[in-house]
Design an enzyme around this catalytic site. Structure first.
Site, PDB file in Angstrom:
ATOM      1  N   ASP A   1       0.856  -1.172   0.000  1.00  0.00           N
ATOM      2  CA  ASP A   1       0.000   0.000   0.000  1.00  0.00           C
ATOM      3  C   ASP A   1       0.898   1.229   0.000  1.00  0.00           C
ATOM      4  O   ASP A   1       2.067   1.159   0.353  1.00  0.00           O
ATOM      5  CB  ASP A   1      -0.913  -0.015   1.230  1.00  0.00           C
TER       6      ASP A   1
ATOM      7  N   ASN B   1      21.985 -45.035  11.835  1.00  0.00           N
ATOM      8  CA  ASN B   1      21.017 -44.036  11.414  1.00  0.00           C
ATOM      9  C   ASN B   1      20.798 -42.975  12.487  1.00  0.00           C
ATOM     10  O   ASN B   1      20.688 -41.775  12.199  1.00  0.00           O
ATOM     11  CB  ASN B   1      19.690 -44.721  11.074  1.00  0.00           C
TER      12      ASN B   1
END
Length: 934
Positions: free
Chosen positions: A390, A769
């Site tokens: 704006d 992992n």
């Protein structure tokens, strides 16, 4: 009556309470209505919805009708509804709640947050981990799921309160005219809650009142209304009851209709309620905000990754189970091995890495006075390539500076400034920025008007009907002459300042020269003054008029005496004002453009004023358009106009929404929207990144993803940089984990088929992992390559398979090289050598997965041209040291690992030198072909 009934049926539809249709097929109608709404919600909103078009047609029909005919449209009378009829309509139509929206309960929000493909993967993997007796890994994954769900639930719960906030916006008491009595009916004016207003009610309103529905005016007296909640413009609009509008008049410029949510500034009147609740114009445009929001690119891509992982598990895990069963002939053991592979295939740290990345970015943005409400908006900030902003308060300072003080011929005149100064100096009521600007201009330019020789007698305050204010002062001013040319000594003067048309309207004389000689104000003189005013307005300036006259009146008490005092004035000249651009705006826009973010100005203000501001801050105005112009275009022309335009003025909330959606869906842009008003809520909700300010409307802040504590575009520049840094580190994790995990699984399959036994047991695989994923926690603290933050970073899941196909085989190639080295150098190929093979594969696999981050994280040569941040380097060294040490520790014995010879580590040095060399070659070829890396 037939014509209004027929039109009412077509405009309101069969289900509207005022249509009075037969209800014997109500169930079928309700079902068809639900299906229709469901289909409408799935449509691409490229223009006004069917509901909005129906409401617009209904409003136009009543605006074009005579007042006495409007009662027939809504089945009402000039006396108003009876209490019984109003109660019946309230039961049929329901409460007058502006948004027809069912708010989700907390349990629905929790379920929505939980039902996510990636969460489902982690939950299944956690369950499988428990089945494989890996309780620690299963618990970690459940904690990650609960954390992710909790964050999402909190965000959704806060967002749902935005709709409630808008529902509370109109809570007030309304004065309604009802008729009572069985035989002799009397008109009563009663106060009722706004939620009990129904179509057909006659309401009375005065300054400060909010309109509880769309209203056709019946009586108006000096009625001035603020429509800023719908238009975004700070100005006001005069409303008149005794006119009939035409269809060509823009909807929000209708003089005889007032809209729900707008307010009375001054004046009073009586109106007929023609629409309430979800059938008002305000509700039709704002109801769009609670339809399903377009999922942002990052969320959609992450969801795609989840689906890819699910498909891989469905395909790979059975293959791994069958290959292991083929080698071991032990089905139970093979199933546990398959579960371990599935766990290894899942990037377990994904929620933690992403949320840590986002939280770190949010903290950094908070230091720059920027509060992040929705964490994923940070990713979108990095991908944003169009910023819609704006004008007021963002590009400008939201204040006034005086520019000109001109006489009627357009020349600078100190006398115009003198009287404007005296008017503002003695003004006491509603003193505003214009008065401050006049006083500041005089003081800063060294003017001394000796106000001590003047005293105020009376003030006629400003009102929106007159659009001017006057002061009556007494003092000495020998330079003023009357029509006969004689000097006027100490006397009382009326000094008027206000809207130019109003000031000219009360003036009969015009000052001819600097000596104060006056002539009759002719139509030619008036035209010349208005032409000069138009030139100034086209330059983006606000223009006011100044007039004076001598008076003998001491005080004014009655309104009619005000009109007598403000008459037969001498018009002096014009004063102009400018809302200057912020000094930082031009620099910030230039920096955003350097980073690939184009700025588009979307404003409700006039085109000429917006053009002036855009030129001041460096925004090109070659292609500009307005809201009315956009409404006249076909869909294809509309999208093309939006694509080209850098400035779009006089936009309504719906038009701002359409512009944002056009940029997203047709232009394929990631759009940010910066707004602070209720009228910006639609665009804020639809944008990929909704940005508001701390001083903005509460509804706008609720819809926004990011809140700026300062209206400064420089804050957004740093936000874009943080977003791209966050995106880069997130992509590092996604790509390296997919390459490492998928490459590891492929290597597992090949090794199992060649060795006829697993290269790692389920326990060893899960430990490897766990250590590898633990080492990735430091990724959010990594840096990115120079220049990475200079371009928008969009994420598409389509590039992941290509990236994996290029880089995954490189990892698997060196895993297989390790297997061949073990077989031919150490002659380790039999089951009796399984413990040694497990140890070698455990160390090599962990080092490969740990070091791969340094290959993926940069386009440059790792460790030579670019080095990771110290947290990542420290994490790599720590996890690598732990992995190498485990086979020599008691933990290694428990896990079934054995000590490795030093010659093996010499091989690993050569192996990883080869990996980084070949990997860099593949990387350069990939970048040359696809022009990007992360």
């Amino acid at each position: 009556m037939d014509a209004p009934n027929s039109l009412r049926q077509s405009l309101l539809g069969k289900h509207h309470p005022l249509s009075r249709s037969n209800n014997k097929h109500g169930i079928l109608q309700a079902i068809s209505g639900c299906l229709r709404r469901l289909l409408e919600a799935r449509k691409n909103v490229s223009g006004p919805s069917e509901a909005e078009e129906r409401v617009r047609s209904w409003i136009y029909a009543l605006a074009q009708s005579e007042k006495n005919l409007t009662f027939e449209y809504v089945h009402s009378t000039e006396r108003g509804l009876s209490f019984k009829e109003a109660e019946s309509r309230l039961r049929e139509a329901g409460k007058n709640i502006p948004i027809d929206h069912n708010f989700s309960g907390w349990w629905q929000l929790w379920c929505t947050a939980f039902i996510n493909p990636f969460n489902m993967i982690l939950v299944v993997m956690a369950a499988l981990s428990y089945l494989a007796s890996d309780n620690a890994n299963g618990s970690i994954m459940l904690i990650l799921v609960l954390t992710s769900v909790g964050i999402r639930f909190q965000q959704d719960y806060k967002s749902s309160r935005a709709a409630m906030q808008l529902s509370e916006y109109l809570r007030s008491q309304i004065r309604v005219q009802r008729c009572a009595g069985r035989i002799i009916q009397k008109e009563l004016v009663v106060q009722i809650d706004y939620r009990d207003i129904v179509p057909g009610d006659i309401i009375h309103f005065s300054p400060g009142d909010l309109f509880p529905g769309d209203v056709r005016l019946l009586i108006s007296k000096d009625l001035i209304v603020s429509q800023s909640s719908l238009t975004g413009e700070s100005g006001t609009m005069e409303k008149i009851a005794d006119i009939t509008e035409v269809r060509s008049t823009p909807l929000l410029e209708l003089k005889n209709v007032c809209f729900m949510g707008t307010s009375v500034v001054s004046g009073c009147g009586i109106g007929l309620v023609i629409s309430t609740s979800s059938r008002t114009y305000m509700s039709t445009i704002f109801s769009t905000a609670w339809k399903e929001k377009r999922g942002d690119t990052f969320d959609n891509s992450v969801r795609s990754v989840s689906y890819v992982l699910i498909c891989l598990m469905v395909v790979v895990v059975p293959i791994m189970v069958l290959s292991d069963y083929y080698a071991s002939h032990n089905l139970g053991k093979s199933i546990i091995f398959g579960i371990s592979v599935a766990v290894a295939l899942t990037p377990q740290m994904f929620p933690l890495i992403v949320n840590t990345n986002l939280a770190k970015g949010a903290i950094a943005m908070a230091r720059d006075r920027c509060i992040v409400k929705r964490l994923s908006a940070i990713q979108n900030m990095g991908a944003m390539d169009v910023l819609c902003i704006d004008k007021t308060g963002t590009l400008t300072t939201d204040c006034a500076l005086m520019v000109h003080h001109l006489n009627s011929f357009g020349f600078s005149d100190e006398r115009v400034l003198r009287f404007a100064f005296l008017n503002s100096f003695f003004k006491t009521e509603l003193k505003g920025p214009i008065d401050d600007a006049i006083l500041a201009y005089a003081y800063m330019n060294g003017y001394k008007f000796q106000v001590s020789k003047w005293r105020m007698i009376e003030e006629i305050p400003f009102d929106f009907r007159r659009r001017r204010m006057s002061v009556i002062v007494e003092g000495e001013l020998n330079s003023i002459r009357d029509q006969k040319g004689s000097y006027l000594n100490t006397a009382k003067y009326v000094i008027t300042k206000g809207a130019l048309e109003e000031v000219l309207g009360i003036s009969t004389l015009i000052e001819y020269d600097e000596k104060g000689v006056t002539l009759t104000l002719t139509s030619e003189e008036r035209k010349r003054v208005l032409q000069k005013s138009e030139e100034l307005t086209n330059d983006g300036l606000r223009v006011l008029g100044v007039a004076i006259k001598r008076t003998s009146t001491m005080t004014t008490n009655e309104e009619n005496s005000h009109s007598l005092i403000e008459s037969d004035m001498i018009f002096l000249g014009l004063i102009s004002f400018f809302d200057p651009p912020k000094e930082s705006a031009k620099q910030a826009l230039w920096q955003l453009a350097e980073k690939g973010v184009k700025a588009k100005v979307l404003t409700g203000d006039s085109l000429s004023l917006a053009i002036k501001i855009c030129k001041e801050v460096g925004i090109r105005t070659t292609h500009v358009t307005t809201g009315p112009d956009l409404d006249a275009l076909e869909e294809t022309e509309f999208h093309e106009a939006v694509r080209k335009a850098t400035l779009l003025a006089r936009l309504t909330p719906t038009q701002k929404l359409r512009v944002v959606q056009s940029l997203q869906r047709v232009g394929k842009h990631v759009v940010g929207f910066l707004g602070d008003g209720i009228n910006d809520s639609l665009a804020l909700e639809a944008a990929d990144v909704g940005i508001s300010v701390d001083s903005g409307a509460s509804v706008a802040k609720d819809f926004a993803d990011i809140i700026l504590l300062e209206k400064d575009l420089n804050v957004l520049v740093s936000g874009v940089e943080h977003g791209r840094l966050t995106y880069g580190n997130t992509m590092k994790y996604i790509k390296l984990s997919l390459i490492a995990n998928i490459g590891s699984v492929v290597s597992f399959f090949i090794a199992t088929m060649l060795l006829q036994f697993e290269p790692l047991t389920p326990r060893q695989l899960l430990t490897q992992n766990f250590l590898y994923t633990l080492g990735q926690i430091a990724i959010p603290w990594d840096k990115v390559d120079d220049g990475y933050a200079m371009v928008p970073q969009g994420f598409s899941a389509k590039e992941l398979p290509v990236f994996i196909m290029w880089n995954g085989p490189v990892c698997s190639m060196f895993d297989i090289a390790t297997l061949l080295f073990l077989r031919y150098y150490y002659d380790a190929s039999e089951y009796s050598d399984a413990e040694f093979v497990h140890s070698a594969w455990f160390v090599e696999g962990l080092l490969m997965q740990t070091l791969i981050i340094h290959m993926i994280r940069t386009e440059k040569i790792p460790f030579i041209q670019d080095t990771a941040s110290w947290p990542v380097v420290l994490s790599t060294l720590t996890i690598s040291a732990i992995g190498i040490t485990i086979p020599y520790s008691p933990i290694g014995k428990v896990m079934g690992l054995s000590k490795l010879p030093l010659s093996y580590f010499g091989f690993l040095v050569v192996l990883f030198l080869g990996y980084f060399s070949l990997g860099q070659v593949v990387k350069r070829i990939y970048i040359h072909v696809y022009k990007r890396w992360l």
